[in-house]
Write an enzyme that holds these catalytic residues in place. Sequence first.
Site, mmCIF file in Angstrom:
data_model
loop_
_atom_site.group_PDB
_atom_site.id
_atom_site.type_symbol
_atom_site.label_atom_id
_atom_site.label_comp_id
_atom_site.label_asym_id
_atom_site.label_seq_id
_atom_site.Cartn_x
_atom_site.Cartn_y
_atom_site.Cartn_z
ATOM 1 N N ARG A 49 0.821 -1.221 0.000
ATOM 2 C CA ARG A 49 0.000 0.000 0.000
ATOM 3 C C ARG A 49 0.854 1.269 0.000
ATOM 4 N NH1 ARG A 49 -3.530 2.795 4.428
ATOM 5 N NH2 ARG A 49 -5.375 3.499 3.279
ATOM 6 N N ILE A 76 -7.162 7.317 -0.614
ATOM 7 C CA ILE A 76 -7.069 5.863 -0.757
ATOM 8 C C ILE A 76 -7.848 5.264 0.409
ATOM 9 C CG2 ILE A 76 -4.904 5.777 0.558
ATOM 10 C CD1 ILE A 76 -3.964 3.513 -1.224
ATOM 11 N N SER A 77 -8.719 4.313 0.128
ATOM 12 C CA SER A 77 -9.590 3.757 1.165
ATOM 13 C C SER A 77 -8.787 2.983 2.198
ATOM 14 C CB SER A 77 -10.632 2.816 0.547
ATOM 15 O OG SER A 77 -11.502 3.530 -0.286
ATOM 16 N N GLN A 78 -9.373 2.868 3.392
ATOM 17 C CA GLN A 78 -8.700 2.112 4.449
ATOM 18 C C GLN A 78 -8.664 0.629 4.081
ATOM 19 O OE1 GLN A 78 -12.132 3.314 7.085
ATOM 20 N NE2 GLN A 78 -11.463 1.474 8.179
#
Length: 233
Positions: A49, A76-78
């Site tokens: 990530r 950016i999503s968790q």
Amino acid sequence: MPTHATMIGEETFTEEKWTRLRMAAVAKQLVERGITDERVLSAMREVPRHLFLQSTTAAALAYADRPLPIGWNQTISQPFVIAYAAQQLRLTGNEVLLEIGTGSGYQAAVLSRLVKEVFSIEIIPELAAFARDNLKRLNIKNVEVREGDGYNGWLENAPYERIILAAAPTKVPEELFRELAAPGVMIAPVGDTAKQRFTRWEKIPAPGKPARLSKEELISVVFVPMTGKGATL
């Protein structure tokens, strides 16, 4: 962009350290919170990530379970949200998938390990280019990114066995339902900026009749609103 050994503040981040952080995050944030699909967990362990973030400041938090900025007022999503959505898609590895909202390419990279092919649309030109660079750097070849408005989907490659939205409309465009295969599954965060829920639709074939849609509301989430034509719904 962090690659091998990177100094962030007074701390050195090596590839080994990034890997340890990622493994610990999967165990703590995903396994302990109910993600059980081993293929999803494996993909989350594999995809770095921190390489999908633009600044070392953000990268230092790469394996925290939180959304992070990627520029152009996008996030950016968790990790839990991405893993949860992937698990809810119930993937076998043979699907062609449409993603609306590529962002920096992280979710597409995870999904690339879980499906046959990913077609992804990003409305912000700079982000589309950033995502392509990130995916190329990791030698991911089964993801195609197109710059454009995802409202109308990507008709040329339809139908899709799976569709996922990474931006929240107040109502999912009908065009996307038409591009969903039967059988097929779509997941989208639906709602306004104050309240959104992941919603899962299953398109079920009915011999001699139009396919029917089964709808299920899932967990509460927070995503950036869908822009472009979808913002007018």
